[in-house]
Scaffold this motif. Structure first.
Motif, mmCIF file in Angstrom:
data_model
loop_
_atom_site.group_PDB
_atom_site.id
_atom_site.type_symbol
_atom_site.label_atom_id
_atom_site.label_comp_id
_atom_site.label_asym_id
_atom_site.label_seq_id
_atom_site.Cartn_x
_atom_site.Cartn_y
_atom_site.Cartn_z
ATOM 1 N N ALA A 80 5.485 11.238 -18.336
ATOM 2 C CA ALA A 80 6.715 11.402 -19.110
ATOM 3 C C ALA A 80 7.863 11.841 -18.219
ATOM 4 O O ALA A 80 9.010 11.421 -18.404
ATOM 5 N N TRP A 81 7.562 12.689 -17.231
ATOM 6 C CA TRP A 81 8.606 13.221 -16.364
ATOM 7 C C TRP A 81 8.974 12.242 -15.243
ATOM 8 O O TRP A 81 10.151 11.992 -14.993
ATOM 9 N N ALA A 82 7.967 11.675 -14.558
ATOM 10 C CA ALA A 82 8.217 10.814 -13.402
ATOM 11 C C ALA A 82 8.082 9.336 -13.723
ATOM 12 O O ALA A 82 8.276 8.504 -12.844
ATOM 13 N N GLY A 83 7.772 9.002 -14.958
ATOM 14 C CA GLY A 83 7.582 7.606 -15.340
ATOM 15 C C GLY A 83 8.777 6.713 -15.064
ATOM 16 O O GLY A 83 8.613 5.622 -14.497
ATOM 17 N N PRO A 84 9.999 7.140 -15.441
ATOM 18 C CA PRO A 84 11.155 6.280 -15.141
ATOM 19 C C PRO A 84 11.332 6.028 -13.643
ATOM 20 O O PRO A 84 11.652 4.908 -13.230
ATOM 21 N N TRP A 85 11.111 7.044 -12.822
ATOM 22 C CA TRP A 85 11.225 6.866 -11.373
ATOM 23 C C TRP A 85 10.150 5.902 -10.871
ATOM 24 O O TRP A 85 10.428 5.012 -10.057
ATOM 25 N N MET A 86 8.933 6.063 -11.366
ATOM 26 C CA MET A 86 7.832 5.190 -10.947
ATOM 27 C C MET A 86 8.109 3.744 -11.343
ATOM 28 O O MET A 86 7.910 2.825 -10.538
ATOM 29 N N LEU A 87 8.574 3.553 -12.568
ATOM 30 C CA LEU A 87 8.886 2.208 -13.036
ATOM 31 C C LEU A 87 10.021 1.593 -12.237
ATOM 32 O O LEU A 87 9.967 0.417 -11.860
ATOM 33 N N ASN A 88 11.040 2.389 -11.929
ATOM 34 C CA ASN A 88 12.161 1.891 -11.135
ATOM 35 C C ASN A 88 11.709 1.475 -9.738
ATOM 36 O O ASN A 88 12.140 0.431 -9.225
ATOM 37 N N MET A 89 10.840 2.268 -9.126
ATOM 38 C CA MET A 89 10.330 1.927 -7.793
ATOM 39 C C MET A 89 9.554 0.607 -7.834
ATOM 40 O O MET A 89 9.722 -0.247 -6.956
ATOM 41 N N LEU A 90 8.709 0.434 -8.835
ATOM 42 C CA LEU A 90 7.925 -0.793 -8.937
ATOM 43 C C LEU A 90 8.805 -2.006 -9.222
ATOM 44 O O LEU A 90 8.598 -3.077 -8.638
ATOM 45 N N VAL A 91 9.798 -1.857 -10.086
ATOM 46 C CA VAL A 91 10.694 -2.972 -10.398
ATOM 47 C C VAL A 91 11.488 -3.375 -9.162
ATOM 48 O O VAL A 91 11.649 -4.570 -8.878
ATOM 49 N N GLU A 92 11.980 -2.405 -8.408
ATOM 50 C CA GLU A 92 12.732 -2.720 -7.186
ATOM 51 C C GLU A 92 11.839 -3.408 -6.154
ATOM 52 O O GLU A 92 12.276 -4.347 -5.476
ATOM 53 N N TYR A 93 10.609 -2.963 -6.024
ATOM 54 C CA TYR A 93 9.692 -3.593 -5.077
ATOM 55 C C TYR A 93 9.395 -5.028 -5.481
ATOM 56 O O TYR A 93 9.429 -5.941 -4.648
ATOM 57 N N ILE A 94 9.113 -5.241 -6.756
ATOM 58 C CA ILE A 94 8.821 -6.600 -7.226
ATOM 59 C C ILE A 94 10.042 -7.495 -7.075
ATOM 60 O O ILE A 94 9.922 -8.663 -6.673
ATOM 61 N N ARG A 95 11.244 -6.950 -7.350
ATOM 62 C CA ARG A 95 12.475 -7.732 -7.179
ATOM 63 C C ARG A 95 12.652 -8.148 -5.717
ATOM 64 O O ARG A 95 12.954 -9.299 -5.423
ATOM 65 N N ARG A 96 12.417 -7.210 -4.796
ATOM 66 C CA ARG A 96 12.520 -7.539 -3.366
ATOM 67 C C ARG A 96 11.512 -8.599 -2.962
ATOM 68 O O ARG A 96 11.821 -9.514 -2.188
ATOM 69 N N MET A 97 10.299 -8.489 -3.470
ATOM 70 C CA MET A 97 9.269 -9.469 -3.130
ATOM 71 C C MET A 97 9.615 -10.855 -3.679
ATOM 72 O O MET A 97 9.451 -11.863 -2.983
ATOM 73 N N ILE A 98 10.106 -10.923 -4.913
ATOM 74 C CA ILE A 98 10.472 -12.215 -5.483
ATOM 75 C C ILE A 98 11.664 -12.810 -4.739
ATOM 76 O O ILE A 98 11.690 -14.022 -4.483
ATOM 77 N N LEU A 118 0.820 -1.210 0.000
ATOM 78 C CA LEU A 118 0.000 0.000 0.000
ATOM 79 C C LEU A 118 0.853 1.258 0.000
ATOM 80 O O LEU A 118 0.522 2.245 -0.669
ATOM 81 N N LEU A 119 1.952 1.249 0.730
ATOM 82 C CA LEU A 119 2.858 2.392 0.734
ATOM 83 C C LEU A 119 3.466 2.602 -0.652
ATOM 84 O O LEU A 119 3.566 3.744 -1.130
ATOM 85 N N MET A 120 3.839 1.515 -1.317
ATOM 86 C CA MET A 120 4.378 1.614 -2.670
ATOM 87 C C MET A 120 3.324 2.178 -3.621
ATOM 88 O O MET A 120 3.618 3.019 -4.469
ATOM 89 N N LEU A 121 2.088 1.718 -3.486
ATOM 90 C CA LEU A 121 1.001 2.223 -4.311
ATOM 91 C C LEU A 121 0.823 3.723 -4.124
ATOM 92 O O LEU A 121 0.676 4.467 -5.104
ATOM 93 N N LEU A 122 0.857 4.184 -2.891
ATOM 94 C CA LEU A 122 0.712 5.613 -2.622
ATOM 95 C C LEU A 122 1.884 6.413 -3.183
ATOM 96 O O LEU A 122 1.693 7.485 -3.765
ATOM 97 N N MET A 123 3.092 5.912 -3.011
ATOM 98 C CA MET A 123 4.275 6.631 -3.495
ATOM 99 C C MET A 123 4.279 6.740 -5.021
ATOM 100 O O MET A 123 4.648 7.779 -5.572
ATOM 101 N N VAL A 124 3.882 5.680 -5.701
ATOM 102 C CA VAL A 124 3.921 5.680 -7.161
ATOM 103 C C VAL A 124 2.780 6.511 -7.756
ATOM 104 O O VAL A 124 2.956 7.189 -8.760
ATOM 105 N N SER A 125 1.629 6.488 -7.127
ATOM 106 C CA SER A 125 0.490 7.204 -7.695
ATOM 107 C C SER A 125 0.401 8.666 -7.250
ATOM 108 O O SER A 125 -0.310 9.448 -7.880
ATOM 109 N N ALA A 126 1.110 9.052 -6.212
ATOM 110 C CA ALA A 126 1.000 10.406 -5.670
ATOM 111 C C ALA A 126 1.352 11.507 -6.671
ATOM 112 O O ALA A 126 0.630 12.516 -6.733
#
Length: 89
Positions: A63-81, A14-22
């Motif tokens: 376009a501006w924050a997309g790379p940061w958002m994608l990086n955050m999600l990839v790191e979270y998924i990597r940690r979970m896996i 949920l924290l990741m969801l809030l950070m990425v969508s904020a």
């Protein structure tokens, strides 16, 4: 796996969801308020006038924050896996 681990994983998700969508939600909220204020002042009530600026603002933020958002999600998924063996064992 106990209840505390499940709650921790859910809280992190949920924290990741809030950070990425904020960023997107914040900018669209501000643009929507400005457009609504403009519509109230000028008494122009056109539906596309409310929709198009928010769409353009959301695309600009992606376009501006997309790379940061994608990086955050990839790191979270990597940690979970990577944590799966520790959770199962």
């Amino acid at each position: 796996m106990n209840a505390q681990m499940v709650l921790t994983i859910g809280q992190e998700a949920l924290l990741m969801l809030l950070m990425v969508s904020a960023p997107v939600l914040g900018v669209v909220l501000v643009v929507g308020l400005l457009v609504s204020l403009f519509q109230a002042i000028t008494q122009i009530h056109e539906a596309t006038l409310a929709f198009v600026p928010k769409l353009i603002a959301a695309m600009a933020v992606f376009a501006w924050a997309g790379p940061w958002m994608l990086n955050m999600l990839v790191e979270y998924i990597r940690r979970m896996i990577e944590s799966i063996p520790g959770i199962v064992a």
